[in-house]
Design an enzyme around this catalytic site. Structure first.
Site, PDB file in Angstrom:
ATOM      1  CG  HIS A   1     -48.329  41.214  13.893  1.00 45.38           C
ATOM      2  ND1 HIS A   1     -49.275  40.217  14.414  1.00 45.38           N
ATOM      3  CD2 HIS A   1     -48.187  40.830  12.443  1.00 45.38           C
ATOM      4  CE1 HIS A   1     -49.853  39.440  13.535  1.00 45.38           C
ATOM      5  NE2 HIS A   1     -49.323  39.783  12.528  1.00 45.38           N
TER       6      HIS A   1
ATOM      7  CG  ASP B   1     -51.328  37.251  10.248  1.00 43.02           C
ATOM      8  OD1 ASP B   1     -51.772  36.806   9.322  1.00 43.02           O
ATOM      9  OD2 ASP B   1     -50.515  38.060  10.641  1.00 43.02           O
TER      10      ASP B   1
ATOM     11  CG  MET C   1     -55.320  38.793  20.529  1.00 39.98           C
ATOM     12  SD  MET C   1     -55.507  40.409  20.964  1.00 39.98           S
ATOM     13  CE  MET C   1     -57.309  40.244  21.026  1.00 39.98           C
TER      14      MET C   1
ATOM     15  CB  THR D   1     -48.933  40.075  21.905  1.00 39.60           C
ATOM     16  OG1 THR D   1     -49.912  40.800  20.969  1.00 39.60           O
ATOM     17  CG2 THR D   1     -49.002  40.498  23.275  1.00 39.60           C
TER      18      THR D   1
END
Length: 372
Positions: free
Chosen positions: A216, A312, A309, A191
């Site tokens: 992501h 990972d 967020m 994000t």
């Protein structure tokens, strides 16, 4: 921990979408629908009276399209915005523009079977709202807005579920000794990463080491995102394909919906793109990429973890550091979401913690030092 509920506004010209999402949120503790609007002009009228913590926004609407409304919001009062729209109706390029304009996430909805999809995706929508409430947003070059107090609330059940580790794709193992002096830069982000990657990659020279990236992002967007960056950068940027060479002046972005690993054949680095289970709830996963870089590049690598967020990439960055790589984490003040970097710092995985604007110079400095 704040007891204040996350205030959500739904802006969509479909009565069905407004109704189904609102019904799902009514049942959710800690979230309140403060209003709905059939188009941005109705929304602006309601915003004069009260302001939400998160806005769920369609793109294609009458009177004013959602993209124009998003840009107006971000210019006047940066607010976490979740785009809920159909790529088939809207166009992936427009959705990419929404991400570039500051949207924190996108929920792809189908043109048909909408009611069933929204009911099935209720948990994902709720998780996206909670994540958005923890973000700090701004246009590029502007200071980040402070996150809403609800950002301190606990993660939803989805975030605490048992999940696969990088072992599901690549087992842990000792780093091999590279038979090459070539360097590799590995970057992981989520994000806020679209803006962060642009800030970093546009400042790197074409002589820089080969770069491998996990951002992501849904699979419909990574190729277009790479094309956009390629048009802005002096280095080559493109979506990675299986067996692509990792070479100086080239950045390869993991395709959405596939894991990407670094491999080595003699003195040459290349990537492997493959399917597999979600790792840390993501595919591609930063942990998978970082573990492969630790294994096959070792001390020849530089690892960077940026805004996002969750966690990972945190363990993978620690594996890279343990294998001899130089490692960097983005600092809290410049992160949209200080999740992934925070977890990496807590593990002792970062040699340096730097503001976003200092990361490109640090990469160049480390690269030049390790070239000597």
């Amino acid at each position: 921990m704040s007891d204040k509920r996350i205030q959500v506004m739904i802006v969509d010209d479909s009565p069905l979408v407004r109704q189904v999402i609102a019904q799902a949120l009514v049942r959710e503790t800690g979230i309140e629908v403060m209003g709905t609007a059939a188009d941005p002009l109705f929304a602006m009228d309601k915003l004069r009276r009260s302001w939400p913590d998160v806005i769920i926004l369609d793109i294609e609407m009458t009177r004013m399209n959602g993209l124009s409304f998003l840009r107006k919001l971000m210019a006047e009062r940066p607010t976490p915005v979740i785009i809920c729209s159909s790529p088939a109706a809207t166009g992936s390029e427009t959705l990419m523009q929404a991400l570039a304009a500051g949207a924190v996430s996108i929920i792809n909805r189908p043109k048909f079977g909408l009611k069933g999809f929204l009911e099935d995706a209720a948990n994902d929508i709720i998780a996206a709202i909670r994540a958005a409430a923890r973000t700090r947003v701004a246009l590029p070059g502007q200071p980040l807005a402070t996150a809403h107090p609800a950002a301190s609330t606990r993660l939803p059940t989805l975030e605490r579920m048992t999940r696969n580790s990088a072992d599901a794709i690549l087992s842990a193992g000792n780093a091999t000794v590279p038979r090459t002096a070539d360097k590799v830069i590995a970057i992981g982000t989520s994000t806020g990463g679209t803006q962060a990657l642009e800030a970093v990659l546009t400042r790197l020279p074409p002589t820089i080491a080969g770069i491998v990236i996990v951002q992501h992002m849904p699979e419909q967007f990574t190729a277009m995102f790479a094309e956009r960056l390629n048009s802005l950068c002096t280095i080559e940027v493109r979506e990675g394909r299986n067996n692509d060479r990792v070479m100086p002046g080239r950045a390869l972005i993991a395709p959405g919906g596939r894991h990407m690993l670094l491999k080595r054949n003699g003195a040459q680095y290349y990537i492997e793109v493959l399917d597999g289970p979600l790792v840390n709830r993501h595919k591609p996963s930063v942990d998978v990429l970082f573990r492969s870089v630790a294994r096959f590049a070792g001390g020849n690598a530089i690892g960077v973890i940026m805004t996002g967020m969750g966690d990972d990439g945190a363990r993978g960055l620690k594996e890279m550091k343990d294998a001899g790589a130089a490692t960097i984490a983005q600092d809290e003040a410049s992160c949209v979401v200080f999740g992934m970097p925070r977890e990496a710092i807590k593990l002792g995985a970062a040699d340096r913690v730097l503001p976003l604007q200092q990361i490109p110079a640090a990469l160049i400095e480390i690269f030049n030092r390790r070239e000597v």
